[in-house]
Design a protein around this motif. Structure first.
Motif, PDB file in Angstrom:
ATOM      1  N   LEU A  35      -7.627  33.652 -23.560  1.00  0.00           N
ATOM      2  CA  LEU A  35      -8.071  32.430 -22.883  1.00  0.00           C
ATOM      3  C   LEU A  35      -7.251  32.129 -21.642  1.00  0.00           C
ATOM      4  CD1 LEU A  35      -8.794  30.205 -26.002  1.00  0.00           C
ATOM      5  CD2 LEU A  35     -10.454  31.289 -24.481  1.00  0.00           C
ATOM      6  N   VAL A  36      -5.940  32.373 -21.689  1.00  0.00           N
ATOM      7  CA  VAL A  36      -5.098  32.101 -20.518  1.00  0.00           C
ATOM      8  C   VAL A  36      -5.436  33.070 -19.388  1.00  0.00           C
ATOM      9  CG1 VAL A  36      -2.717  32.187 -19.676  1.00  0.00           C
ATOM     10  CG2 VAL A  36      -3.234  31.000 -21.798  1.00  0.00           C
ATOM     11  N   SER A  37      -5.543  34.344 -19.684  1.00  0.00           N
ATOM     12  CA  SER A  37      -5.865  35.299 -18.620  1.00  0.00           C
ATOM     13  C   SER A  37      -7.266  35.050 -18.066  1.00  0.00           C
ATOM     14  CB  SER A  37      -5.731  36.733 -19.117  1.00  0.00           C
ATOM     15  OG  SER A  37      -6.639  37.000 -20.159  1.00  0.00           O
ATOM     16  N   ASN A  38      -8.180  34.655 -18.909  1.00  0.00           N
ATOM     17  CA  ASN A  38      -9.526  34.315 -18.470  1.00  0.00           C
ATOM     18  C   ASN A  38      -9.492  33.106 -17.543  1.00  0.00           C
ATOM     19  OD1 ASN A  38     -12.314  33.454 -18.464  1.00  0.00           O
ATOM     20  ND2 ASN A  38     -12.601  34.732 -20.252  1.00  0.00           N
ATOM     21  N   ALA A  39      -8.711  32.103 -17.903  1.00  0.00           N
ATOM     22  CA  ALA A  39      -8.624  30.881 -17.091  1.00  0.00           C
ATOM     23  C   ALA A  39      -7.948  31.136 -15.753  1.00  0.00           C
ATOM     24  CB  ALA A  39      -7.865  29.805 -17.860  1.00  0.00           C
ATOM     25  N   VAL A  40      -7.053  32.102 -15.686  1.00  0.00           N
ATOM     26  CA  VAL A  40      -6.397  32.423 -14.417  1.00  0.00           C
ATOM     27  C   VAL A  40      -7.360  33.143 -13.479  1.00  0.00           C
ATOM     28  CG1 VAL A  40      -4.598  33.879 -13.392  1.00  0.00           C
ATOM     29  CG2 VAL A  40      -4.060  32.448 -15.350  1.00  0.00           C
ATOM     30  N   VAL A  41      -8.171  34.039 -14.009  1.00  0.00           N
ATOM     31  CA  VAL A  41      -9.062  34.841 -13.180  1.00  0.00           C
ATOM     32  C   VAL A  41     -10.312  34.067 -12.756  1.00  0.00           C
ATOM     33  CG1 VAL A  41     -10.524  36.908 -13.201  1.00  0.00           C
ATOM     34  CG2 VAL A  41      -8.216  36.996 -14.095  1.00  0.00           C
ATOM     35  N   LEU A  42     -10.784  33.166 -13.569  1.00  0.00           N
ATOM     36  CA  LEU A  42     -12.023  32.437 -13.266  1.00  0.00           C
ATOM     37  C   LEU A  42     -12.041  31.836 -11.862  1.00  0.00           C
ATOM     38  CD1 LEU A  42     -13.248  30.827 -16.536  1.00  0.00           C
ATOM     39  CD2 LEU A  42     -14.695  31.253 -14.590  1.00  0.00           C
ATOM     40  N   VAL A  90      -8.927  39.262 -18.284  1.00  0.00           N
ATOM     41  CA  VAL A  90      -9.025  39.467 -16.832  1.00  0.00           C
ATOM     42  C   VAL A  90     -10.416  40.001 -16.489  1.00  0.00           C
ATOM     43  CG1 VAL A  90      -8.155  40.860 -14.915  1.00  0.00           C
ATOM     44  CG2 VAL A  90      -6.550  39.759 -16.462  1.00  0.00           C
ATOM     45  N   GLY A  91     -10.890  40.971 -17.257  1.00  0.00           N
ATOM     46  CA  GLY A  91     -12.231  41.500 -17.015  1.00  0.00           C
ATOM     47  C   GLY A  91     -13.318  40.492 -17.329  1.00  0.00           C
ATOM     48  N   GLY A  92     -13.160  39.781 -18.423  1.00  0.00           N
ATOM     49  CA  GLY A  92     -14.170  38.796 -18.824  1.00  0.00           C
ATOM     50  C   GLY A  92     -14.204  37.571 -17.922  1.00  0.00           C
ATOM     51  N   GLY A  93     -13.075  37.245 -17.318  1.00  0.00           N
ATOM     52  CA  GLY A  93     -13.023  36.073 -16.445  1.00  0.00           C
ATOM     53  C   GLY A  93     -13.878  36.211 -15.203  1.00  0.00           C
ATOM     54  N   GLY A  94     -14.116  37.432 -14.774  1.00  0.00           N
ATOM     55  CA  GLY A  94     -14.955  37.636 -13.604  1.00  0.00           C
ATOM     56  C   GLY A  94     -16.424  37.796 -13.912  1.00  0.00           C
TER      57      GLY A  94
END
Length: 156
Positions: A35-42, A90-94
């Motif tokens: 969730l944190v890496s997703n929130a950073v990349v979004l 990271v991949g899912g955030g984009g």
């Protein structure tokens, strides 16, 4: 796939903790790291898609998400599982922002009301996914079900 993977990880936490011989509290880092890496990349997705090109950035996100899904299923320790979940985030955030941008560019503005089910039709099915995930964990190990995201994405 991103919603499916999040539902799978939520349901799998007790199985992950038992399979890796860690406490339940330690296994929650599997969710937190994603969730944190997703929130950073979004929020960076718009800029990254302009720099690399929307199609290249989207395909890189799909590749990273898919490969890290497989690696999550193969992770031998909690530390590696958390690392692979960061890569998956990271991949899912984009994925979602670029998919939304592609839909908006593809369909004219006048078709907005008809486009809404395409954009948000997945929201009502999240509960179904977690219950299906629970049935899978009762039959198979968490590693197999985590790798199933890779198989589904690969067959797409």
């Amino acid at each position: 796939m991103e919603l499916l993977d999040t539902a799978i990880a939520n349901v799998a936490l007790p199985h992950i903790a038992g399979g890796l011989a860690v406490s339940y509290d330690e296994s929650t880092w599997v969710l937190t790291s994603y969730l944190v890496s997703n929130a950073v990349v979004l929020p960076l997705s718009a800029w990254l898609s302009r720099v690399f090109g929307r199609k290249r950035y989207y395909m890189a996100c799909v590749l990273l998400f898919t490969a890290s899904s497989l690696l999550c299923g193969l992770a031998p320790s909690l530390g590696l599982l958390i690392f692979f979940r960061v890569l998956q985030g990271v991949g899912g955030g984009g994925l979602a922002p670029v998919e939304q941008a592609i839909l908006v560019d593809t369909f004219p503005r006048a078709s907005g009301p008809r486009l809404c089910p395409l954009q948000y039709g997945h929201c009502d099915r999240t509960g179904d996914r977690s219950s299906v995930g629970r049935l899978d964990y009762d039959s198979w190990s968490w590693r197999w079900v985590s790798s199933s995201t890779f198989l589904l994405e690969f067959c797409r």
